[in-house]
Scaffold this motif. Structure first.
Motif, short mmCIF file in Angstrom:
data_model
loop_
_atom_site.label_atom_id
_atom_site.label_comp_id
_atom_site.label_asym_id
_atom_site.label_seq_id
_atom_site.Cartn_x
_atom_site.Cartn_y
_atom_site.Cartn_z
N ASN A 171 10.25 0.62 -3.13
CA ASN A 171 9.09 1.06 -3.95
C ASN A 171 8.94 1.69 -3.48
N PRO A 172 8.05 1.75 -4.63
CA PRO A 172 7.80 2.92 -5.50
C PRO A 172 6.66 3.48 -5.01
N LYS A 173 5.26 2.62 -5.23
CA LYS A 173 3.94 3.06 -4.91
C LYS A 173 4.22 3.05 -2.71
N LEU A 174 5.08 2.27 -1.87
CA LEU A 174 5.39 3.80 -1.17
C LEU A 174 5.71 4.69 -0.83
N LYS A 175 6.86 4.62 -1.63
CA LYS A 175 7.22 6.25 -1.84
C LYS A 175 6.34 6.97 -2.04
N ALA A 176 5.30 6.96 -2.71
CA ALA A 176 4.25 8.23 -3.50
C ALA A 176 3.07 8.17 -2.36
N ALA A 212 1.01 -4.24 9.33
CA ALA A 212 0.08 -3.04 8.86
C ALA A 212 0.62 -3.33 7.36
N ALA A 213 2.34 -3.38 6.99
CA ALA A 213 2.41 -3.63 5.50
C ALA A 213 1.05 -4.47 4.89
N LYS A 214 0.28 -4.77 5.47
CA LYS A 214 -1.06 -6.29 5.29
C LYS A 214 -2.08 -5.59 4.63
N ARG A 215 -2.10 -4.03 5.57
CA ARG A 215 -2.92 -3.08 4.83
C ARG A 215 -2.75 -2.09 4.16
N PHE A 216 -1.74 -2.15 3.19
CA PHE A 216 -1.33 -1.52 2.57
C PHE A 216 -1.03 -2.57 0.55
N SER A 217 -2.20 -2.52 -0.07
CA SER A 217 -2.66 -3.71 -1.12
C SER A 217 -1.06 -3.86 -2.57
N ARG A 253 1.00 -5.72 -0.29
CA ARG A 253 1.25 -7.53 -0.19
C ARG A 253 1.87 -7.99 -1.03
N ASP A 254 1.54 -7.68 -2.71
CA ASP A 254 2.19 -8.83 -3.36
C ASP A 254 3.66 -8.53 -3.73
N SER A 255 3.97 -7.30 -3.56
CA SER A 255 5.40 -6.81 -4.00
C SER A 255 6.86 -7.60 -3.10
N SER A 256 7.46 -7.59 -4.02
CA SER A 256 8.65 -8.71 -3.89
C SER A 256 10.11 -7.01 -3.10
#
Length: 151
Positions: A57-62, A40-45, A48-51
């Motif tokens: 991950n601040p974008k995941l947290k938000a 499912a992580a691939k569904r979130f842009s 995808r490109d985050s290491s």
């Protein structure tokens, strides 16, 4: 599907208990989802490109916070409004469009429901019961039906 006054009271009281620590529970909610369905992580842009590790991950947290709060707030308003209300910044139509484009299927909604219920159980273990589980399940199902009807 009808939300009873007792179910509404259970959802509202448990949400009020979780609200102050919503960022923590929101992240746990999404991490649980991604643990069950790693693809499912691939569904979130933004993933995808985050290491970055997922929990950093601040974008995941938000995103997790937005989804968790929207889901919980929508659940607390079902009886009052008589419909699913997802807030001022989005609409059910928008959610449906995003989920449709991402290829979200029934199984994804079910896994998200499981993750939500497990997170609530962890957040308010002293309140957890079959009645609370059923109240949240019913509320979540209303939200999913509204999204699917627009898909």
């Amino acid at each position: 599907m009808v939300i009873t006054a007792k179910q509404e009271a259970l959802v509202v009281s448990s949400w009020n208990e979780m609200k102050d620590d919503a960022p923590t529970f929101a992240l746990k909610f999404f991490l649980r989802l991604l643990e069950i369905i790693p693809s499912a992580a691939k569904r979130f842009s933004f993933l995808r490109d985050s290491s970055l590790p997922l929990d950093k991950n601040p974008k995941l947290k938000a995103h997790a916070m937005g989804v968790f709060v929207m889901t919980c707030e929508a659940a607390t308003q079902l009886r009052k409004t008589g419909r699913v209300n997802v807030g001022a910044n989005t609409s059910v139509q928008h959610l449906a469009s995003v989920h449709f484009k991402a290829g979200v299927a029934d199984v994804h909604f079910e896994v998200l429901k499981f993750a939500l219920l497990e997170t609530i159980k962890e957040a308010v273990p002293y309140m957890w019961s079959e009645e609370l589980k059923e109240a949240w399940s019913e509320s979540y199902d209303h939200l999913v039906v509204a999204i699917k009807n627009e898909m």
